[in-house]
Write an enzyme that holds these catalytic residues in place. Sequence first.
Site, PDB file in Angstrom:
ATOM      1  N   GLN A 139      20.633   2.727  -7.426  1.00  0.00           N
ATOM      2  CA  GLN A 139      21.354   3.826  -6.782  1.00  0.00           C
ATOM      3  C   GLN A 139      21.011   5.127  -7.494  1.00  0.00           C
ATOM      4  O   GLN A 139      21.087   5.211  -8.723  1.00  0.00           O
ATOM      5  CB  GLN A 139      22.855   3.560  -6.905  1.00  0.00           C
ATOM      6  N   ASN A 151      11.188 -12.900 -12.555  1.00  0.00           N
ATOM      7  CA  ASN A 151      10.787 -14.303 -12.495  1.00  0.00           C
ATOM      8  C   ASN A 151      11.429 -15.052 -13.676  1.00  0.00           C
ATOM      9  O   ASN A 151      11.998 -14.438 -14.586  1.00  0.00           O
ATOM     10  CB  ASN A 151       9.258 -14.459 -12.439  1.00  0.00           C
ATOM     11  N   ARG A 185      19.026 -10.357 -24.891  1.00  0.00           N
ATOM     12  CA  ARG A 185      20.249  -9.665 -24.494  1.00  0.00           C
ATOM     13  C   ARG A 185      21.512 -10.513 -24.588  1.00  0.00           C
ATOM     14  O   ARG A 185      22.604  -9.977 -24.432  1.00  0.00           O
ATOM     15  CB  ARG A 185      20.090  -9.106 -23.078  1.00  0.00           C
ATOM     16  N   LEU A 212      18.592  -1.902 -19.375  1.00  0.00           N
ATOM     17  CA  LEU A 212      18.099  -2.931 -18.450  1.00  0.00           C
ATOM     18  C   LEU A 212      16.682  -2.629 -17.967  1.00  0.00           C
ATOM     19  O   LEU A 212      15.808  -3.500 -17.981  1.00  0.00           O
ATOM     20  CB  LEU A 212      19.062  -3.006 -17.262  1.00  0.00           C
TER      21      LEU A 212
END
Lengths: 225, 225, 225, 225
Positions: free
Chosen positions: D92, D161, D172, D81
Amino acid sequence: MTATPHVILLEHTPEPERIVAAAARLCYSSSSATDLLERLTPERVQSFVSHLMSMGHESPIEHISFTFAIEGISRACSHQLVRHRIASYSQQSQRYVNMQQFEFVLPPQIAASSEAAAVFSAQMQGAQEAYDKLIELGMQQEDARYLLPNACETKLVMTMNARSLLNFFALRICMRAQWEIRALASQMLELVQPIAPSIFAKAGPSCVSEGICREGDLSCGRLSS
Amino acid sequence: MTATPHVILLEHTPEPERIVAAAARLCYSSSSATDLLERLTPERVQSFVSHLMSMGHESPIEHISFTFAIEGISRACSHQLVRHRIASYSQQSQRYVNMQQFEFVLPPQIAASSEAAAVFSAQMQGAQEAYDKLIELGMQQEDARYLLPNACETKLVMTMNARSLLNFFALRICMRAQWEIRALASQMLELVQPIAPSIFAKAGPSCVSEGICREGDLSCGRLSS
Amino acid sequence: MTATPHVILLEHTPEPERIVAAAARLCYSSSSATDLLERLTPERVQSFVSHLMSMGHESPIEHISFTFAIEGISRACSHQLVRHRIASYSQQSQRYVNMQQFEFVLPPQIAASSEAAAVFSAQMQGAQEAYDKLIELGMQQEDARYLLPNACETKLVMTMNARSLLNFFALRICMRAQWEIRALASQMLELVQPIAPSIFAKAGPSCVSEGICREGDLSCGRLSS
Amino acid sequence: MTATPHVILLEHTPEPERIVAAAARLCYSSSSATDLLERLTPERVQSFVSHLMSMGHESPIEHISFTFAIEGISRACSHQLVRHRIASYSQQSQRYVNMQQFEFVLPPQIAASSEAAAVFSAQMQGAQEAYDKLIELGMQQEDARYLLPNACETKLVMTMNARSLLNFFALRICMRAQWEIRALASQMLELVQPIAPSIFAKAGPSCVSEGICREGDLSCGRLSS
């Protein structure tokens, strides 16, 4: 004095296609980049990079970049140029450089009409005189330049990687782009093609690279003729 | 088998500081880039680039880029690395490359404790056996790799321009960065410093480059000692 | 007709500081973003975002963006504006929009001298007449506009995230920037400050945000006075 | 405990297609952005944005952005990603968050085989126990996490955006992408489609958006069947 466009390729990543081939192979191999580089003959580089390009796998070509000296273009053209954001620019500043002998770009369509050319030239001369007068009156260069025309010549050093260049050529060699940036982009393509022939073999608008036009009603019609 | 970090500078823009000096001067000069290049002696390049850096005028250093082959780092480290977005990456894929003999990075703190090292090594061996078993059971590599550890070795080819590198060094040579990427960044800095000494003279965290620390309570305290 | 700068904030990410606080906390928490959002009172948002900014941790503020309608600025100013690459622009085109009644930006220093203002205005009028004449002669808008001045008014819609805005304010509110983009940046800052007060509290040149000036001999001297 | 993917759209630019339509029209109009906005009925917004998309004019859709809270994905997936560089991430951290009760993503193909699932689960449990043991031995979280698996669950806040999202969906949602990021991208598309239906109407791989496949021998064959 009218300016003529002039582009020089100042520098580029050495052995560009070899680097691209090694980077691309690394993704699919357990070998090290240096081992991959050693095994890459010129023939394998060429066939591998050509294959990459046909698949549209463009990320490895980002590793190589090209630095150009660009002169003799108008500020109208440079305003379009700097809209390409994946690139680096150093541009001659009208704030810091005196424009008391500015050159200008004369659009070919205007040059071809003696009446239009006369109007244009008179306006250029008027701009020069008014600029000089403002400087004489103690105005700052950065303010006096507000009356300088879009035609005013500018110079830049620009760096783009090969992926960004392909996008630039796709948009700016298209017949829908303006003649000046189209000529600039074409000159740049001529300079990079001998250096990375497999990468730039099909560079240009999508009608050239993919056999497709997305311009709809605004298409130049090249594909349908 | 434990991996050891290994970085090679594959390529870089030739004559990097000369290009930077010419690009920077162009902004303030009526001369062409080629004329500026001709007049630039090594001494003037050095003094001019040093002056640029002291003023924090970093945009001209974007014109030069550096391509590294990086090996022997963990996927924990590469996940941090690819967060730097003004850069280009080609990374060995765990989807396409078989990991039946994966190497791993052993954190020094763990290596220093025989008990911790034993726990760690057993877990690495378990991961290898479980991976091999899943492959044997017909699972796909891209799925079997889900049990591979963050420690698993990876390889990349990475390109950054000098401005992005300075930012990378500022963040990743800082004591607040993790030891692995700090070591990687330090190795990279050693490779580029001889090639562009004026640009990278003060490269590093802000305590080195600017004499400032913004880490507040989390500061390493280097500046205040 | 002279143009006056006019900026409107068209849209922005709703609840911007709350989103920033939740995103930033997520990095250090085992909770979900939605749980974090629920627990964030306005007071905690403010104190947490202020702390972030004091540490220089700017990545979470990228999550929020601001879209401006900008009018009444010159093409000289817009050429500087679009050099900010981490932003999105839609600009009125001089290729497609007829300029037969163009407005222009009159630099204050020139306005203050009646003699200079007369020279400037005459040149603006001459440009309009020459443009109209070229159109009458059948020249294309995209070519006729080559004689239009830098002062010519333009309009844009521009979007920047908060991190890019902070950088924009740092460079363009500085006394070293030109008066026109400085005024534009100041107007933009006034518009965003009430919406994200903790983020933009210390926005501006480094003398304001950090108490440092890097401009050397070119410094305005504000800090040393 | 196995993790399940969960995506929430936290915020987005209000009235996204109206802003895009106004920005796009501005390029070809002498009107101000606010005048253009006033005249835009919902019907005109829809027809204008649909026309833009059919022409492939994507720059105006950069003005609108979408912020997602993403949970229940693996670190294998997040590593893919964050390779999308025109985006903002807050993730995280395994350096700062204790992983003593980590969840993991179980690949469906492995879940479907009881033998493979047993191997996988045993390895997850082993990783948890080894991690806990290292913490107990005084190792730092940032080091203990080196033995955690790619399957380990992570959380992010991500902003993209609309233009970058279209590119993300193209790459993807393609059958060549891995199942986990494909599922994530599909969930994201479902969330944005009702909010900007004309922009995302044909979002997806190039076989959907353009009726073309460039994957060559690696094509899923969907188009040719």
